[in-house]
Write a protein that holds these residues in place. Structure first.
Motif, mmCIF file in Angstrom:
data_model
loop_
_atom_site.group_PDB
_atom_site.id
_atom_site.type_symbol
_atom_site.label_atom_id
_atom_site.label_comp_id
_atom_site.label_asym_id
_atom_site.label_seq_id
_atom_site.Cartn_x
_atom_site.Cartn_y
_atom_site.Cartn_z
ATOM 1 N N LYS A 63 -9.254 28.033 64.250
ATOM 2 C CA LYS A 63 -8.947 27.604 65.608
ATOM 3 C C LYS A 63 -8.546 28.822 66.443
ATOM 4 O O LYS A 63 -7.743 29.650 66.000
ATOM 5 N N ASP A 122 -11.367 26.366 70.511
ATOM 6 C CA ASP A 122 -9.947 26.146 70.784
ATOM 7 C C ASP A 122 -9.396 24.855 70.199
ATOM 8 O O ASP A 122 -8.194 24.633 70.219
ATOM 9 N N LYS A 123 -10.289 23.997 69.705
ATOM 10 C CA LYS A 123 -9.852 22.696 69.208
ATOM 11 C C LYS A 123 -10.408 22.462 67.805
ATOM 12 O O LYS A 123 -11.584 22.697 67.555
ATOM 13 N N GLU A 124 -9.541 22.010 66.898
ATOM 14 C CA GLU A 124 -9.986 21.705 65.543
ATOM 15 C C GLU A 124 -10.991 20.564 65.562
ATOM 16 O O GLU A 124 -10.947 19.696 66.425
ATOM 17 N N VAL A 163 -13.999 23.795 62.508
ATOM 18 C CA VAL A 163 -12.901 24.576 63.064
ATOM 19 C C VAL A 163 -11.601 24.022 62.495
ATOM 20 O O VAL A 163 -11.299 22.835 62.651
#
Length: 116
Positions: A46, A88-90, A115
């Motif tokens: 991430k 930026d996001k799992e 991610v």
């Protein structure tokens, strides 16, 4: 599956992919084929900056999108395509070839970016 070492602080990490193809003949003599991304699954952290370098080996053209990451591009045979993103996001994001999205179109040419 690929888990590569992280680049220097702040520098994007480059991950290599290729386009691949499977061909076969059925018992009744029909030729079948399917295209794939190789490797089919990529793991990134991430917030990591990624350069995805995709080399076109099989198939003339593979326009693609990466769902949820606002990334699109096209891979052509014998050429390298580089797209960049920061996850930026799992989650799990699919890289989908728009020409080969399912079995009916010599696919599914779908890969996964995980991610965590």
């Amino acid at each position: 599956m690929i888990k590569a070492a992280t680049g220097a602080a702040g520098e994007p990490r480059t991950i290599q992919l290729v386009t691949g193809e499977f061909k076969s003949t059925t018992a009744d003599g029909k030729n079948i084929e399917a295209y794939r991304w190789d490797p089919g699954t990529i793991y990134v952290k991430k917030g990591e900056k990624i350069n995805l370098s995709i080399y076109g080996v099989n198939g003339d053209s593979h326009p693609f999108v990466i769902e949820g990451l606002n990334v699109k591009g096209e891979v052509k045979k014998g050429k390298e395509t580089i797209v960049s993103f920061k996850a930026d996001k799992e989650g799990v994001y699919r890289i989908i070839c728009l020409t080969h999205p399912d079995i009916a179109h010599n696919g599914p040419m779908v890969g996964y970016i995980v991610v965590d």
